[in-house]
Motif scaffolding. Structure first.
Motif, PDB file in Angstrom:
ATOM      1  N   ASP A   9     -11.468   0.971   1.437  1.00  0.00           N
ATOM      2  CA  ASP A   9     -10.213   0.321   1.092  1.00  0.00           C
ATOM      3  C   ASP A   9      -9.077   0.387   2.021  1.00  0.00           C
ATOM      4  O   ASP A   9      -8.583   1.414   1.920  1.00  0.00           O
ATOM      5  N   PHE A  11      -5.900  -0.285   1.755  1.00  0.00           N
ATOM      6  CA  PHE A  11      -4.633   0.111   1.328  1.00  0.00           C
ATOM      7  C   PHE A  11      -4.702   1.699   1.175  1.00  0.00           C
ATOM      8  O   PHE A  11      -3.691   2.168   1.455  1.00  0.00           O
ATOM      9  N   ALA A  12      -5.796   1.955   0.387  1.00  0.00           N
ATOM     10  CA  ALA A  12      -6.009   3.524   0.218  1.00  0.00           C
ATOM     11  C   ALA A  12      -5.731   4.319   1.811  1.00  0.00           C
ATOM     12  O   ALA A  12      -5.327   5.339   1.694  1.00  0.00           O
ATOM     13  N   MET A  15      -2.365   4.190   2.889  1.00  0.00           N
ATOM     14  CA  MET A  15      -1.691   5.315   2.286  1.00  0.00           C
ATOM     15  C   MET A  15      -1.940   6.657   2.463  1.00  0.00           C
ATOM     16  O   MET A  15      -0.943   7.296   2.959  1.00  0.00           O
ATOM     17  N   ASN A  54     -16.260   7.059  -2.777  1.00  0.00           N
ATOM     18  CA  ASN A  54     -16.971   5.861  -3.221  1.00  0.00           C
ATOM     19  C   ASN A  54     -16.780   5.006  -2.154  1.00  0.00           C
ATOM     20  O   ASN A  54     -15.901   4.043  -2.179  1.00  0.00           O
ATOM     21  N   ALA A  81     -11.194   8.816  -6.994  1.00  0.00           N
ATOM     22  CA  ALA A  81     -10.605   8.219  -8.006  1.00  0.00           C
ATOM     23  C   ALA A  81     -11.176   9.072  -9.492  1.00  0.00           C
ATOM     24  O   ALA A  81     -10.273   8.836 -10.215  1.00  0.00           O
ATOM     25  N   LYS A 100      -7.337  10.967  -6.202  1.00  0.00           N
ATOM     26  CA  LYS A 100      -6.402   9.709  -5.523  1.00  0.00           C
ATOM     27  C   LYS A 100      -5.531   9.492  -6.933  1.00  0.00           C
ATOM     28  O   LYS A 100      -5.850   8.658  -7.748  1.00  0.00           O
ATOM     29  N   ASP A 101      -4.415  10.238  -6.758  1.00  0.00           N
ATOM     30  CA  ASP A 101      -3.557   9.653  -7.927  1.00  0.00           C
ATOM     31  C   ASP A 101      -2.091   9.833  -7.366  1.00  0.00           C
ATOM     32  O   ASP A 101      -1.893   9.808  -6.301  1.00  0.00           O
ATOM     33  N   ALA A 102      -1.193   9.532  -8.432  1.00  0.00           N
ATOM     34  CA  ALA A 102       0.047   9.428  -7.766  1.00  0.00           C
ATOM     35  C   ALA A 102       0.635  10.770  -7.286  1.00  0.00           C
ATOM     36  O   ALA A 102       1.686  10.666  -6.446  1.00  0.00           O
ATOM     37  N   LEU A 104      -0.877  12.294  -4.755  1.00  0.00           N
ATOM     38  CA  LEU A 104      -1.534  12.465  -3.608  1.00  0.00           C
ATOM     39  C   LEU A 104      -0.417  12.712  -2.194  1.00  0.00           C
ATOM     40  O   LEU A 104      -0.959  13.592  -1.451  1.00  0.00           O
TER      41      LEU A 104
ATOM     42  N   LEU B  16       3.090  -0.857   1.253  1.00  0.00           N
ATOM     43  CA  LEU B  16       1.916  -0.957   1.192  1.00  0.00           C
ATOM     44  C   LEU B  16       1.796  -1.505  -0.411  1.00  0.00           C
ATOM     45  O   LEU B  16       0.771  -2.380  -0.700  1.00  0.00           O
ATOM     46  N   PHE B  20      -0.462  -4.602  -1.331  1.00  0.00           N
ATOM     47  CA  PHE B  20      -1.696  -4.458  -2.308  1.00  0.00           C
ATOM     48  C   PHE B  20      -1.252  -5.391  -3.473  1.00  0.00           C
ATOM     49  O   PHE B  20      -2.405  -6.103  -4.050  1.00  0.00           O
ATOM     50  N   ARG B  23      -2.292  -8.908  -2.628  1.00  0.00           N
ATOM     51  CA  ARG B  23      -3.579  -9.187  -2.496  1.00  0.00           C
ATOM     52  C   ARG B  23      -4.370  -8.981  -3.687  1.00  0.00           C
ATOM     53  O   ARG B  23      -5.531  -9.550  -3.897  1.00  0.00           O
ATOM     54  N   MET B  27      -8.260 -10.238  -5.209  1.00  0.00           N
ATOM     55  CA  MET B  27      -9.443  -9.487  -5.469  1.00  0.00           C
ATOM     56  C   MET B  27      -9.766  -9.730  -6.950  1.00  0.00           C
ATOM     57  O   MET B  27     -11.112  -9.761  -7.435  1.00  0.00           O
ATOM     58  N   ARG B  53     -17.309  -1.059  -7.086  1.00  0.00           N
ATOM     59  CA  ARG B  53     -16.737  -0.868  -5.935  1.00  0.00           C
ATOM     60  C   ARG B  53     -15.260  -1.427  -6.167  1.00  0.00           C
ATOM     61  O   ARG B  53     -14.239  -0.662  -5.894  1.00  0.00           O
ATOM     62  N   HIS B  56     -13.446   0.366  -8.980  1.00  0.00           N
ATOM     63  CA  HIS B  56     -13.293   1.821  -8.549  1.00  0.00           C
ATOM     64  C   HIS B  56     -12.123   2.054  -7.473  1.00  0.00           C
ATOM     65  O   HIS B  56     -11.316   2.941  -7.483  1.00  0.00           O
ATOM     66  N   ASN B  57     -11.826   0.960  -6.597  1.00  0.00           N
ATOM     67  CA  ASN B  57     -11.306   1.300  -5.480  1.00  0.00           C
ATOM     68  C   ASN B  57      -9.891   0.906  -5.905  1.00  0.00           C
ATOM     69  O   ASN B  57      -8.824   1.514  -5.841  1.00  0.00           O
ATOM     70  N   LEU B  58      -9.881  -0.047  -6.907  1.00  0.00           N
ATOM     71  CA  LEU B  58      -8.585  -0.473  -7.294  1.00  0.00           C
ATOM     72  C   LEU B  58      -8.038   0.866  -8.303  1.00  0.00           C
ATOM     73  O   LEU B  58      -6.678   1.027  -8.215  1.00  0.00           O
ATOM     74  N   LYS B  59      -8.866   1.330  -9.061  1.00  0.00           N
ATOM     75  CA  LYS B  59      -8.578   2.533  -9.793  1.00  0.00           C
ATOM     76  C   LYS B  59      -7.753   3.649  -8.884  1.00  0.00           C
ATOM     77  O   LYS B  59      -6.508   4.045  -9.306  1.00  0.00           O
ATOM     78  N   GLY B  60      -8.162   4.041  -7.873  1.00  0.00           N
ATOM     79  CA  GLY B  60      -7.712   5.010  -7.063  1.00  0.00           C
ATOM     80  C   GLY B  60      -6.612   4.428  -6.230  1.00  0.00           C
ATOM     81  O   GLY B  60      -5.459   5.271  -6.179  1.00  0.00           O
ATOM     82  N   THR B  61      -6.705   3.318  -5.882  1.00  0.00           N
ATOM     83  CA  THR B  61      -5.310   2.958  -4.879  1.00  0.00           C
ATOM     84  C   THR B  61      -4.170   2.699  -5.779  1.00  0.00           C
ATOM     85  O   THR B  61      -3.168   2.998  -5.309  1.00  0.00           O
ATOM     86  N   ALA B  63      -3.280   4.247  -8.415  1.00  0.00           N
ATOM     87  CA  ALA B  63      -2.643   5.341  -8.691  1.00  0.00           C
ATOM     88  C   ALA B  63      -2.026   5.999  -7.613  1.00  0.00           C
ATOM     89  O   ALA B  63      -0.763   6.341  -7.575  1.00  0.00           O
ATOM     90  N   THR B  64      -2.622   5.960  -6.338  1.00  0.00           N
ATOM     91  CA  THR B  64      -1.913   6.712  -5.115  1.00  0.00           C
ATOM     92  C   THR B  64      -0.624   5.780  -4.665  1.00  0.00           C
ATOM     93  O   THR B  64       0.236   6.613  -4.448  1.00  0.00           O
ATOM     94  N   LEU B  65      -0.652   4.628  -5.263  1.00  0.00           N
ATOM     95  CA  LEU B  65       0.558   3.651  -4.852  1.00  0.00           C
ATOM     96  C   LEU B  65       1.722   3.728  -6.121  1.00  0.00           C
ATOM     97  O   LEU B  65       2.396   2.812  -5.901  1.00  0.00           O
ATOM     98  N   GLY B  66       1.324   4.633  -6.875  1.00  0.00           N
ATOM     99  CA  GLY B  66       2.346   4.660  -7.978  1.00  0.00           C
ATOM    100  C   GLY B  66       2.269   3.581  -9.067  1.00  0.00           C
ATOM    101  O   GLY B  66       3.497   2.995  -9.644  1.00  0.00           O
TER     102      GLY B  66
END
Lengths: 121, 560
Positions: A9, A11-12, A15, A54, A81, A100-102, A104, B16, B20, B23, B27, B53, B56-61, B63-66
């Motif tokens: 991903d 974006f991830a 980040m 993943n 995640a 992978k959370d806020a 991180l 970012l 995101f 985009r 998606m 996929r 799951h990617n959305l979930k993690g990304t 979260a990390t992007l607040g």
């Protein structure tokens, strides 16, 4: 410090790279386990690998096991995640497994420091 | 020690996050497309992989992007998909509808969360011109799934279920009209689709309900169609029905857009009379513009774009008769209804007025209700005819003629107001190969997806048309070329990232685009030619790219 970042991903990946660079590391980003292997074959000079769990094709866990099987001992931090504790139990050899959370932004650098620095008694 | 972050990390994360979110609609569109392929076979397996996929990617990304709400919703979607995989294959077909409904709901909620999060983004710093706002941000998406009741003994409802669900419709099948009516009495559907031979079972229903009725049948002959009309149907489909056609018809029948008020241009040299008639029409919500100088009629028509022209017969300089001749000389206004108002009671005079192309003759003084009816009936017919003539049937976009007219009018407006305007031409790359390799249905799927992406990402004020075949065009008002290129380029990247499926084969498509702008070109022909040349340069430069007209010139210059 040079860190290899593996995440499909973009974006991830960006980040994670941004957090690492902010902490003074050089981040090299690849988008899957295959490209990671290719890079590592050509260049072993990494201080750590930070990989997503993943991914299409080979997962982060499979990449870790393949590298250990090849004799590589570069510290490996798995990002997921999902609940990281479950993964850590499944593979105790992992150097670290974080969510992978806020948090991180903070947890990644703290974990990296834990992994790379010998524990101070 | 807790690391302290520099301002630059904050900036990067903010950047970012906005990338995101920009985009995300693409998606989600991909998720909707994947939902189309879930009914079984190998394609269903890859679609499930893709969905898992993606979420799951959305979930993690997220979260990390607040973006915790987006992450939580993606997490529920991930669990839904994971639950599906754990389910014994034998059980799947039974629970597919309810499961798909949940997933469609989840995708819809993600779309809303994206809108909310995007709206909360701070404006980009130091940007000279703000980004084009997306129409998705102006419009509140309709979260609710719309209910469609289907009654057709021959049609397998399941085949239609997943395409409909992707576009926000849940389908309930009934084996006879009596049970359908019972269900409709308990819970009113948003639309009813019924087999022609069973339509009699719904006799009188349309009088008691506003629910749109769509009829499907084997024949396309006059008697069947007439019967459908008599049964109160808003649309008739000849089998076999393509899912996307049904979706378009349902969209049209169930979207309760507040109809724009009828626009009436009143030409009368006596301001008091013009005011009087205008106030009658305005009292019922119509929009009336008064014109006391007949000589300005062409400008007013261009600017106001009325649905109907109401004019006095006797005026100095030009009579109503002469004026209507002038109006009819202009091809664009040949269909515009013209009503004459006069105290003339002489039948011969009235007939001669009709001979010059008037649609009716009203005698002054006219009772207010008669004026309202006479105007409303004709304006309504113009509207219906216009919308039928204006739109392309596959994509629902404007057709070539209408977009060309729109370009002329908006160019004139841009010239008057001194604002920029862009014209873009866009062509799907190697579309013939897609058709030849994957079949025409796959080709149609690509065209519809592109139409949807364009509609979703451009603003309400941007007019998009299907120019013919695999060629699209759009008029972007108030935007300069470089801004338009930046924006369309983002759409290009997202479109190229979509995966289409034909059977168990997967493919993706790209488009090339050429953009030219006013004031660089001052005529519609000039703009169209320049955009076409830029499109040609984009194709020649290797496809899958957006080329501005000036850049196209530079490339041509280098080659010489």
């Amino acid at each position: 410090m040079r860190i290899l970042v593996v995440d499909d991903d973009p974006f991830a990946a960006e980040m994670v790279a941004a957090v690492l660079e902010d902490g003074g590391c050089d981040a090299i980003v690849v988008d899957g386990a295959g490209p990671a292997q290719t890079v590592l074959n050509a260049d072993k000079d990494f201080d750590a690998i930070v990989s997503d769990m993943n991914m299409p094709g080979q997962s982060g866990m499979e990449l870790f096991r393949a590298l250990r099987a090849q004799g590589s001992s570069v510290p490996f931090i798995l990002l997921s995640a999902d609940d990281p504790d479950v993964l850590a139990q499944r593979e105790p050899r992992l150097d670290a497994c974080i969510a992978k959370d806020a948090d991180l932004e903070t947890s990644l650098m703290v974990t990296l420091a834990d992994v790379l620095l010998p524990p101070a008694d | 020690m807790i690391p302290t972050h520099t301002a630059s990390l904050r900036d990067k994360v903010g950047h970012l996050r906005s990338l995101f979110l920009a985009r995300l609609p693409g998606m989600l569109e991909e998720a909707r497309l994947a939902c189309l392929c879930l009914s079984g076979g190998k394609a269903a397996e890859t679609a499930i992989d893709d969905l898992q996929r993606l979420f799951h990617n959305l979930k993690g990304t997220a979260a990390t992007l607040g973006l915790p709400e987006l992450s939580a919703e993606s997490s529920s979607a991930t669990e839904l998909v994971a639950g599906w995989r754990l389910m014994p294959v034998a059980m799947r077909s039974e629970v597919l509808p309810s499961w798909q409904r949940k997933l469609a709901n989840s995708i819809a909620r993600l779309a809303v969360l994206e809108c909310q999060a995007s709206a909360a983004l701070p404006p980009p710093q130091g940007a000279a011109a703000p980004d084009l706002p997306r129409s998705a941000r102006d419009k509140k998406p309709d979260l609710r799934l719309k209910r469609v009741y289907l009654c057709d003994a021959e049609l397998d409802g399941r085949q239609l279920e997943s395409p409909l669900l992707c576009f926000g419709y849940t389908l309930t099948s009934f084996c006879d009209t009596a049970s359908l009516l019972r269900a409709a009495a308990a819970e009113c559907p948003d639309a009813i689709v019924v087999q022609a031979s069973m339509a009699t079972g719904l006799a009188g229903y349309e009088n008691r309900s506003d629910t749109p009725l769509l009829i499907v049948g084997d024949d396309g002959d006059f008697a069947t169609r007439l019967a459908a009309v008599k049964a109160g149907a808003v649309a008739y489909f000849q089998k076999p029905i393509a899912g996307h056609e049904l979706v378009e018809a349902l969209d049209m029948a169930t979207t309760q857009l507040e109809p724009a008020p009828y626009r009436v241009l009143i030409v009368d040299d006596e301001p008091e009379m013009a005011d009087y008639h205008a106030s009658i029409l305005e009292s019922v919500g119509m929009s009336a513009r008064r014109l006391n100088e007949p000589a300005r009629i062409l400008e007013e028509l261009d600017e106001f774009q009325p649905d109907l022209l109401l004019m006095d017969v006797y005026m100095p300089i030009a009579s109503g008769r002469e004026l209507s001749r002038v109006v009819r000389q202009i091809p664009q206004f040949v269909g515009l209804p013209i009503l004459f108002l006069s105290s003339e009671t002489d039948k011969m005079e009235q007939v001669s007025a009709l001979q010059v192309g008037a649609d009716g003759f009203l005698t002054k003084p006219i009772p207010p209700q008669d004026l309202i009816t006479a105007v409303a009936v004709r304006a309504e017919r113009t509207r219906v005819l216009r919308s039928l003539m204006m739109r392309d049937s596959l994509t629902g976009l404007l057709n070539h003629t209408t977009l060309s007219q729109f370009l002329e009018t908006s160019l004139a407006a841009a010239q008057r107001q001194g604002v920029p305007l862009c014209f873009m031409m866009l062509d799907v790359d190697r579309f013939k190969v897609v058709n030849d390799t994957y079949g025409h249905q796959a080709g149609d799927q690509v065209l519809m997806a592109l139409a949807r992406v364009l509609k979703q990402r451009l603003r309400n004020s941007d007019m998009i048309g299907r120019y013919g075949g695999e060629e699209f065009a759009a008029v972007l008002q108030g935007v300069g070329v470089s801004e338009a290129v930046r924006f369309v380029d983002a759409i290009r990247e997202d479109f190229a990232a979509l995966t289409f499926k034909a059977g168990d084969k997967r493919f993706s498509c790209s488009f090339s685009c050429g953009i030219a702008g006013f004031p660089d070109y001052e005529t519609a022909e000039g703009l169209v030619y320049a955009a076409d040349q830029a499109l040609y340069a984009a194709k020649r430069g290797g496809r899958n790219r957006v080329i501005a007209d000036a850049a196209a010139d530079a490339i041509a210059g280098e080659k010489q």
